[in-house]
Write an enzyme that holds these catalytic residues in place. Structure first.
Site, PDB file in Angstrom:
ATOM      1  CE  LYS A   1      -4.110  -2.060   1.939  1.00 45.18           C
ATOM      2  NZ  LYS A   1      -5.234  -1.990   2.858  1.00 45.18           N
TER       3      LYS A   1
ATOM      4  NE  ARG B   1      -8.669  -8.930  -3.780  1.00 43.81           N
ATOM      5  CZ  ARG B   1      -9.792  -8.482  -3.252  1.00 43.81           C
ATOM      6  NH1 ARG B   1     -10.945  -8.775  -3.836  1.00 43.81           N
ATOM      7  NH2 ARG B   1      -9.799  -7.729  -2.177  1.00 43.81           N
TER       8      ARG B   1
HETATM    9  P1  ADP Z   1      -8.385  -3.399   2.993  1.00 48.99           P
HETATM   10  O1  ADP Z   1      -7.164  -3.636   2.170  1.00 48.99           O
HETATM   11  O2  ADP Z   1      -8.447  -4.235   4.199  1.00 48.99           O
HETATM   12  O3  ADP Z   1      -9.618  -3.411   2.156  1.00 48.99           O
HETATM   13  P2  ADP Z   1      -8.547  -0.511   2.975  1.00 48.99           P
HETATM   14  O4  ADP Z   1      -7.326   0.334   2.956  1.00 48.99           O
HETATM   15  O5  ADP Z   1      -9.270  -0.672   1.690  1.00 48.99           O
HETATM   16  O6  ADP Z   1      -8.188  -1.922   3.562  1.00 48.99           O
HETATM   17  O7  ADP Z   1      -9.546   0.050   4.079  1.00 48.99           O
HETATM   18  C1  ADP Z   1     -10.702  -0.682   4.462  1.00 48.99           C
HETATM   19  C2  ADP Z   1     -11.716   0.251   5.120  1.00 48.99           C
HETATM   20  O8  ADP Z   1     -11.143   0.879   6.281  1.00 48.99           O
HETATM   21  C3  ADP Z   1     -12.159   1.411   4.259  1.00 48.99           C
HETATM   22  O9  ADP Z   1     -13.223   1.057   3.404  1.00 48.99           O
HETATM   23  C4  ADP Z   1     -12.560   2.448   5.278  1.00 48.99           C
HETATM   24  O10 ADP Z   1     -13.847   2.232   5.787  1.00 48.99           O
HETATM   25  C5  ADP Z   1     -11.558   2.214   6.396  1.00 48.99           C
HETATM   26  N1  ADP Z   1     -10.391   3.103   6.236  1.00 48.99           N
HETATM   27  C6  ADP Z   1      -9.201   2.775   5.713  1.00 48.99           C
HETATM   28  N2  ADP Z   1      -8.352   3.820   5.716  1.00 48.99           N
HETATM   29  C7  ADP Z   1      -9.031   4.851   6.249  1.00 48.99           C
HETATM   30  C8  ADP Z   1      -8.709   6.221   6.540  1.00 48.99           C
HETATM   31  N3  ADP Z   1      -7.507   6.719   6.263  1.00 48.99           N
HETATM   32  N4  ADP Z   1      -9.664   6.991   7.106  1.00 48.99           N
HETATM   33  C9  ADP Z   1     -10.880   6.492   7.381  1.00 48.99           C
HETATM   34  N5  ADP Z   1     -11.241   5.225   7.139  1.00 48.99           N
HETATM   35  C10 ADP Z   1     -10.335   4.405   6.579  1.00 48.99           C
HETATM   36  P1  ADP Z   2     -13.427  -7.074  -1.713  1.00 48.52           P
HETATM   37  O1  ADP Z   2     -12.274  -6.103  -1.773  1.00 48.52           O
HETATM   38  O2  ADP Z   2     -13.616  -7.861  -2.939  1.00 48.52           O
HETATM   39  O3  ADP Z   2     -14.625  -6.444  -1.185  1.00 48.52           O
HETATM   40  P2  ADP Z   2     -12.798  -8.343   0.810  1.00 48.52           P
HETATM   41  O4  ADP Z   2     -11.956  -7.259   1.382  1.00 48.52           O
HETATM   42  O5  ADP Z   2     -14.124  -8.604   1.400  1.00 48.52           O
HETATM   43  O6  ADP Z   2     -12.942  -8.203  -0.746  1.00 48.52           O
HETATM   44  O7  ADP Z   2     -11.951  -9.675   0.812  1.00 48.52           O
HETATM   45  C1  ADP Z   2     -12.392 -10.809   0.117  1.00 48.52           C
HETATM   46  C2  ADP Z   2     -11.706 -12.024   0.653  1.00 48.52           C
HETATM   47  O8  ADP Z   2     -10.320 -11.940   0.418  1.00 48.52           O
HETATM   48  C3  ADP Z   2     -11.849 -12.204   2.153  1.00 48.52           C
HETATM   49  O9  ADP Z   2     -11.904 -13.574   2.406  1.00 48.52           O
HETATM   50  C4  ADP Z   2     -10.572 -11.597   2.696  1.00 48.52           C
HETATM   51  O10 ADP Z   2     -10.278 -12.127   3.946  1.00 48.52           O
HETATM   52  C5  ADP Z   2      -9.586 -11.990   1.637  1.00 48.52           C
HETATM   53  N1  ADP Z   2      -8.471 -11.048   1.504  1.00 48.52           N
HETATM   54  C6  ADP Z   2      -8.517  -9.827   0.950  1.00 48.52           C
HETATM   55  N2  ADP Z   2      -7.302  -9.247   0.956  1.00 48.52           N
HETATM   56  C7  ADP Z   2      -6.454 -10.120   1.538  1.00 48.52           C
HETATM   57  C8  ADP Z   2      -5.049 -10.105   1.839  1.00 48.52           C
HETATM   58  N3  ADP Z   2      -4.259  -9.071   1.562  1.00 48.52           N
HETATM   59  N4  ADP Z   2      -4.527 -11.177   2.442  1.00 48.52           N
HETATM   60  C9  ADP Z   2      -5.318 -12.224   2.747  1.00 48.52           C
HETATM   61  N5  ADP Z   2      -6.611 -12.315   2.481  1.00 48.52           N
HETATM   62  C10 ADP Z   2      -7.200 -11.283   1.891  1.00 48.52           C
END
Ligand code: ADP
Ligand code: ADP
Ligand code: MG
Length: 476
Positions: A120, A295
């Site tokens: 990231k 993906r």
């Molecule tokens: P992941 O890789 O687990 O999907 P993300 O970076 O996409 O992580 O963040 C997942 C969620 O966490 C976001 O949809 C948001 O709700 C919250 N989030 C992440 N970063 C921030 C931020 N800087 N400020 C507020 N909410 C955040």
């Molecule tokens: P989307 O971004 O498609 O909404 P989710 O954040 O809900 O997906 O993740 C979908 C699936 O992939 C979940 O089972 C989650 O635990 C898994 N997953 C997503 N990112 C990672 C990661 N960086 N490492 C391991 N598992 C992941």
């Protein structure tokens, strides 16, 4: 019809509903499919439905996470490509690289792109360089607690400490003060190490109660990049998506056009190929790039419903070497789609997983209803995997009708034997703020009262069920 290059056989390196979704796309395109499974998944629908299936051993997880074994099996069974689905190896750059080295197509972008976007902090740097606004935060990873405390002073509390290789909503902690940062910092590191095998963390400014808006992109690796508009995934619990909507009912035409353009710029900047999602946070008029998922996403379904584009089919076409089937001006959307992630969890008990045998399942149907699931009556949900067991997707022309359709479809559905999030979603769908399309990522936490519902069905439903039972008894 122009002549298209075609894949012959695809190995599906995943399980559950997404494996079935990919097998179905293959079937429609006359491509043979190969499923892999571990023993707890022996009775999975995707195993039955694929043209061939192979067991990768007793251990529930290791088979799905074994790059060498999977690539070798694909070669032995004569596959020309591997579809990784989501989760598991889907964003594993080493797996994609192994495919490249062994001469098998990886259905996704190049391994170097996965590597760059999976990290990231690297992704943030690439986006900044491309002129895409990113969430304010640290330039790179944080080496120590001292560095984190210093960085937080610069950014200003509240801040988010995030795992650099995180995903699935895990490895993210909000800190409102230095004291909280001191306490949370080591926790994120240990969580990141356990869940993602990397101790790297970075910091972002916490955007308080933003909306999560993401844009679906498609790129063919031949210079064509388009977007399929956005999804609003603001209904989340602990940073995990529960309900997704396309298009966002709370976005102006200007914002929509701007974000679509940013997503295409992001994909072009990294030389993207295949389907991908660019995730943004939206706060007032401010848009911030958050991350890119390289993906297929869980919620690709709702974009398919409003645009008519089959995203998995496009992935398979692109992997075979075809240019995109659509130009940007061919992409229109119509109506609204909502996806409810029905999880095997008990909302009234801290969303505790509720695995076990499905004693009775009756699928919802009727106009505008789509169900993506791999469950069936008698199926036993194994306790080793994700708790999501069914995606209920509804589509209709207006926002109001789509909500009513979602409520009706939930009423249609019968899913017994396990606890699910279905009834909780009815509560959310009935909430005036949701219905007025005024919600952000703080909605679920702000409404704990929605968890206080009873299992008793609506009286008219009880009467109908009774009538049905009498009819059945009478042999009608
Ligand atoms: P992941 O890789 O687990 O999907 P993300 O970076 O996409 O992580 O963040 C997942 C969620 O966490 C976001 O949809 C948001 O709700 C919250 N989030 C992440 N970063 C921030 C931020 N800087 N400020 C507020 N909410 C955040
Ligand atoms: P989307 O971004 O498609 O909404 P989710 O954040 O809900 O997906 O993740 C979908 C699936 O992939 C979940 O089972 C989650 O635990 C898994 N997953 C997503 N990112 C990672 C990661 N960086 N490492 C391991 N598992 C992941
Ligand atoms: Mg995300």
């Amino acid at each position: 019809m122009s002549h298209k290059l075609k894949l012959k056989k695809v190995l599906v390196a995943n399980r559950g509903e997404i494996a079935l979704r990919i097998v179905r796309a293959c079937a429609e395109m006359s491509i043979r499919s190969v499923a892999i499974y571990t023993e707890p998944d022996r009775f999975g629908l995707f195993v039955k439905r694929a043209d061939e299936s192979y067991s990768l051993g007793e251990d529930p997880l290791s088979g799905y996470l074994d790059p060498l074994r999977i690539v070798n099996l694909a070669l032995e069974t004569g596959c020309d490509a591997i579809h990784p689905g989501y989760g598991f190896l889907s964003e594993n750059a080493a797996f994609a690289r192994l495919c490249e080295q062994k001469g098998i197509l990886f259905i996704g972008p190049e391994s170097s792109v996965i590597h760059k976007m999976g990290d990231k902090t690297q992704a943030r740097n690439s986006m900044r360089a491309a002129g895409v606004p990113v969430t304010p935060g640290s330039d790179g990873n944080l080496g120590s607690l001292e560095a984190a405390l210093e960085q937080a002073e610069v950014i200003g509390y509240p801040v988010m400490v995030k795992a650099t290789s995180g995903g699935g909503g895990r490895g993210i902690r909000r800190c409102d003060s230095a004291a909280e940062l001191r306490a949370q910092f080591p926790r994120v590191i240990s969580e990141a190490t356990k869940a993602f095998g990397s101790a790297e963390v970075f910091m972002e400014k916490c955007i308080v109660n933003p909306r999560h808006i993401e844009v679906q992109v498609l790129a063919d690796g031949q210079g064509n990049v388009i977007h399929l508009y956005e999804r609003d995934c603001s209904i989340q619990r602990r940073n995990q998506k529960l309900i997704e909507i396309a298009p966002s009912p709370q976005l102006s035409e200007q914002q929509r056009a701007y974000m679509g353009e940013l997503a295409v710029r992001a994909a072009k900047a990294v030389g993207y190929r295949s389907a991908g999602t660019v995730e943004f946070l939206l706060s007032g008029e401010d848009v911030y790039f958050m991350e890119m998922n390289t993906r297929i996403q869980v919620e690709h379904t709702i974009t398919e419903q409003i645009t008519g584009v089959d995203i998995v089919r496009e992935q398979l076409q692109i992997a075979a070497g075809n240019p995109l089937s659509y130009r940007q001006q061919d992409i229109n959307f119509r109506g609204y789609a909502i996806q409810l992630r029905i999880n095997a969890e008990d909302p009234r008990n801290e969303f505790l997983p509720s695995f076990g045998r499905i004693t009775h399942y009756y699928a919802p149907g009727g106009p505008g209803v789509r169900v993506d699931t791999a469950i069936y009556t008698g199926y036993e949900i194994p306790p080793y995997f994700d708790s999501m067991c069914l995606k209920l997707v509804v589509w209709s022309l207006t926002w109001d009708e789509t909500i009513q359709r979602a409520l009706r479809a939930l009423d249609d559905m019968r899913l017994h034997g396990i606890k699910t999030t279905a009834a909780y979603y009815q509560q959310i769908l009935r909430h005036p703020e949701f219905q007025a399309a005024k919600f952000d990522t703080g909605f679920v936490a702000a409404h704990p009262e929605l968890l206080e519902y009873s299992d008793k069905r609506h009286p008219s439903e009880v009467a109908l069920a009774l009538a049905a039972a009498i009819a059945a008894h009478a042999g009608w």
